[in-house]
Design a protein around this motif. Sequence first.
Motif, PDB file in Angstrom:
ATOM      1  N   HIS A  44       0.814  -1.211   0.010  1.00 17.17           N
ATOM      2  CA  HIS A  44       0.019  -0.017   0.031  1.00 17.17           C
ATOM      3  C   HIS A  44       0.984   1.292   0.064  1.00 17.17           C
ATOM      4  O   HIS A  44       1.197   1.872   1.045  1.00 17.17           O
ATOM      5  N   ASP A  46       2.197   4.982  -0.457  1.00 15.68           N
ATOM      6  CA  ASP A  46       1.607   6.302  -0.016  1.00 15.68           C
ATOM      7  C   ASP A  46       1.276   7.004  -1.360  1.00 15.68           C
ATOM      8  O   ASP A  46       1.647   6.635  -2.339  1.00 15.68           O
ATOM      9  N   GLN A  47       1.043   8.264  -1.286  1.00 18.81           N
ATOM     10  CA  GLN A  47       0.163   8.985  -2.106  1.00 18.81           C
ATOM     11  C   GLN A  47       1.428   9.338  -3.296  1.00 18.81           C
ATOM     12  O   GLN A  47       1.252   9.709  -4.385  1.00 18.81           O
ATOM     13  N   ARG A  48       2.742   9.485  -2.666  1.00 19.51           N
ATOM     14  CA  ARG A  48       3.976   9.723  -3.478  1.00 19.51           C
ATOM     15  C   ARG A  48       4.604   8.313  -4.161  1.00 19.51           C
ATOM     16  O   ARG A  48       5.387   8.545  -4.872  1.00 19.51           O
ATOM     17  N   GLY A  49       3.921   7.337  -3.816  1.00 17.53           N
ATOM     18  CA  GLY A  49       4.426   5.959  -4.510  1.00 17.53           C
ATOM     19  C   GLY A  49       5.574   5.426  -3.620  1.00 17.53           C
ATOM     20  O   GLY A  49       6.127   4.393  -4.027  1.00 17.53           O
TER      21      GLY A  49
END
Length: 138
Positions: A44, A46-49
Amino acid sequence: MTSDHSSLDDVNLAYLGMKAEPDGRPSVASSARRLGVRVGVDVHPDQRGFGDYGGGGMSVAPDDLMHLPPHRRPKVLSGTGLDPVFQVSSSDLGSELTLRRDRADHALAEPGGRVLLGTFERALSESRSQWTIEYRDD
């Protein structure tokens, strides 16, 4: 990057039932039956990959192939799995990957630290030559 994570529960060997390629090494893909991880299931980011140690990875059986669930073991090992069982030593995974036990009969092949998902996937793929077939139904 180097992994400085250790514990009394270090994993020495990892086992996993995976599809094999003609060269006898595991097939690589984002699948439960291949060398790889599924985003949103196994990892999973984060938003930045980015993913991190402790944030998920590829499920493996630690130190005893009988820790594999029956659907991942071949018939010769009282299982129902269709794929050979591969093994790898933690010392052969390199510095970008680590094996982390999350319970007695389960561990994860994870990044050794904070990395982009693509870097983690590449490290798993590059570990392909280190995995050897331990058992298979012939």
